[in-house]
Design an enzyme around this catalytic site. Structure first.
Site, mmCIF file in Angstrom:
data_model
loop_
_atom_site.group_PDB
_atom_site.id
_atom_site.type_symbol
_atom_site.label_atom_id
_atom_site.label_comp_id
_atom_site.label_asym_id
_atom_site.label_seq_id
_atom_site.Cartn_x
_atom_site.Cartn_y
_atom_site.Cartn_z
ATOM 1 N NE ARG A 1 29.103 -16.581 15.255
ATOM 2 C CZ ARG A 1 29.326 -17.558 14.384
ATOM 3 N NH1 ARG A 1 30.150 -17.369 13.365
ATOM 4 N NH2 ARG A 1 28.702 -18.715 14.499
ATOM 5 C CG HIS B 1 -1.877 -1.126 1.275
ATOM 6 N ND1 HIS B 1 -3.035 -1.160 0.540
ATOM 7 C CD2 HIS B 1 -1.837 -2.297 1.971
ATOM 8 C CE1 HIS B 1 -3.681 -2.288 0.780
ATOM 9 N NE2 HIS B 1 -2.967 -2.999 1.645
ATOM 10 N NE ARG C 1 21.037 -2.282 8.785
ATOM 11 C CZ ARG C 1 22.278 -2.187 9.221
ATOM 12 N NH1 ARG C 1 23.235 -1.732 8.406
ATOM 13 N NH2 ARG C 1 22.592 -2.530 10.451
ATOM 14 C CB ALA D 1 14.341 -17.987 14.208
#
Length: 224
Positions: free
Chosen positions: A207, A135, A190, A184
């Protein structure tokens, strides 16, 4: 006695699943063909997926290509035993590319522009891969007829040998490098470089992934 009843019931359900599996494979192939999709040999579907692939803006366009040995686990056949089926939705002008030996479980893939998934990718149950906001972000536009026309979309690219933990959300414009691991229930907003472990909401770098050694994030995701 209860143990015998349990084992008998389990055996019956197992036999029933084995008998239905070829029908699920056939029906999944039919759904993909009917949606103008192209897939390689070895497609394996446990349960019936939800496939919504448009035929494209040009008559001969092919908006979806699926590689060899693509595996889907749907509904109770998935790891979570939930009712959620795998959903593959490709809009009229979207392009979906899935590589070889990709496995998904109770996974949602929404493609309005471009979603590319590399080889040997594993997506845990409940993973959502979306290249759109669905939307408009402007509150005034959302109330009007141009809501969907003003939505933002950006290509999503997932590299080779990527592991996506259960419940992960991959949002528009994200690129994930080869061999990356996403923990999870992460929300990826990004891009993630190759060979790194990310987790969290929003996801951040944990890491660098170590070759030949499973990360704690991966282990927790696999058993979630």
């Amino acid at each position: 006695m209860q143990q015998l009843i349990y084992l008998a019931r389990k055996a019956v359900l197992r036999c029933w699943a084995v008998c239905l599996h070829p029908l699920h494979n056939w029906y999944a192939r039919w759904l993909l063909y009917a949606g103008n999709a192209v897939y390689g040999p070895g497609l394996c579907s446990f349960g019936i997926p939800d496939v919504r692939i448009s035929r494209g803006s040009r008559r001969r366009s092919v908006p979806c290509r699926i590689g060899r040995e693509f595996t889907m686990r749907n509904g109770p056949h998935g790891v979570s035993r939930s009712s959620q089926r795998c959903l593959i939705s490709v809009d009229r002008d979207g392009v979906l590319r899935i590589g070889n030996r990709v496995g998904i479980s109770n996974t949602v893939i929404i493609c309005t522009r471009s979603v590319t998934i590399g080889d040997d990718v594993k997506a845990g149950f409940g993973v959502h891969i979306m290249d759109t906001d669905f939307h408009a972000l402007d509150p005034e536009a959302r109330r009007g007829a141009e809501d969907r026309l003003l939505r933002r979309s950006a290509p999503v690219r997932i590299g080779n040998n990527v592991f996506l933990g259960a419940g992960t959300f991959i949002l528009k414009g994200v690129s994930i490098g080869d061999n990356a691991v996403v923990g999870a229930r992460s929300v990826v907003t990004r891009s993630i470089p190759s060979n790194e472990v990310w987790a969290g909401n929003p996801a951040r770098r944990i890491r660098r992934a170590e070759e030949g050694k499973a990360s704690p994030v991966m282990e927790r995701s696999a058993h979630a």
